[in-house]
Design a protein around this motif. Structure first.
Motif, PDB file in Angstrom:
ATOM      1  N   ARG A  59      58.231  51.445 -15.399  1.00  0.00           N
ATOM      2  CA  ARG A  59      58.896  52.586 -15.681  1.00  0.00           C
ATOM      3  C   ARG A  59      59.512  52.447 -15.111  1.00  0.00           C
ATOM      4  N   LYS A  87      50.772  57.114 -25.495  1.00  0.00           N
ATOM      5  CA  LYS A  87      50.521  56.254 -24.879  1.00  0.00           C
ATOM      6  C   LYS A  87      49.773  55.466 -26.124  1.00  0.00           C
ATOM      7  N   LEU A 111      46.199  57.763  -8.290  1.00  0.00           N
ATOM      8  CA  LEU A 111      46.208  57.945  -9.669  1.00  0.00           C
ATOM      9  C   LEU A 111      45.357  56.761 -10.450  1.00  0.00           C
ATOM     10  N   GLN A 148      45.498  52.444 -13.717  1.00  0.00           N
ATOM     11  CA  GLN A 148      46.332  51.779 -15.090  1.00  0.00           C
ATOM     12  C   GLN A 148      47.948  52.515 -14.673  1.00  0.00           C
ATOM     13  N   THR A 149      47.448  53.540 -14.754  1.00  0.00           N
ATOM     14  CA  THR A 149      48.593  54.840 -15.369  1.00  0.00           C
ATOM     15  C   THR A 149      49.507  54.147 -13.727  1.00  0.00           C
ATOM     16  N   GLN A 150      49.306  53.466 -12.292  1.00  0.00           N
ATOM     17  CA  GLN A 150      50.206  53.300 -11.661  1.00  0.00           C
ATOM     18  C   GLN A 150      51.325  52.088 -11.821  1.00  0.00           C
ATOM     19  N   GLU A 177      51.508  65.831 -20.967  1.00  0.00           N
ATOM     20  CA  GLU A 177      52.241  64.749 -20.565  1.00  0.00           C
ATOM     21  C   GLU A 177      51.948  63.328 -21.472  1.00  0.00           C
ATOM     22  N   LEU A 178      50.565  63.089 -21.832  1.00  0.00           N
ATOM     23  CA  LEU A 178      50.382  61.610 -22.472  1.00  0.00           C
ATOM     24  C   LEU A 178      51.207  62.523 -24.436  1.00  0.00           C
ATOM     25  N   ASN A 238      51.778  51.655 -14.900  1.00  0.00           N
ATOM     26  CA  ASN A 238      52.794  51.922 -16.121  1.00  0.00           C
ATOM     27  C   ASN A 238      54.307  52.393 -15.082  1.00  0.00           C
ATOM     28  N   GLN A 239      53.906  53.715 -14.503  1.00  0.00           N
ATOM     29  CA  GLN A 239      54.787  54.194 -13.243  1.00  0.00           C
ATOM     30  C   GLN A 239      55.566  52.988 -13.034  1.00  0.00           C
TER      31      GLN A 239
END
Length: 109
Positions: free
Chosen positions: A71, A35, A60, A63-65, A25-26, A67-68
């Protein structure tokens, strides 16, 4: 002493690696890293919120949160843009006439 106990308890040589390299997924469609590492300044309370949220079991990384959330905001904005265009088209008499003509032609076929 502690290292010796850990080595006996956890034999890393027996550990099976199921994946090598970057998570799928990256990667983008060409297999390159999707990324991008950046430096960004955020308000302290925002960072604290996401870090606290990331502390939960199975959560998670913060940083992923972030990003989500960004998005989802972009996708919502794009959807809002589509809805705005639809509403504007429905106010346009020329568009309505053209659409009615196309529907009439399609029904005859």
């Amino acid at each position: 002493m502690i290292l010796k106990i850990m080595r006996e308890e956890y034999d890393l040589k027996k550990l099976k690696v199921k994946r090598r390299g970057m998570l799928p997924e990256l990667k983008d469609e060409k297999g390159k890293q999707a990324k991008v590492r950046i430096t960004i300044s955020l308000d302290r309370d925002i960072v604290d919120y996401f870090k606290q949220s990331a502390d939960g079991v199975g959560s998670l990384p913060y940083q992923t949160q972030i990003n989500q959330v960004l998005r989802r905001a972009i996708e919502k904005n794009q959807q809002d843009d589509i809805e705005t265009v639809k509403l504007e088209l429905l106010k346009d008499p020329d568009f309505i006439r053209s659409l009615a003509s196309q529907i009439s032609t399609a029904r005859r076929q």
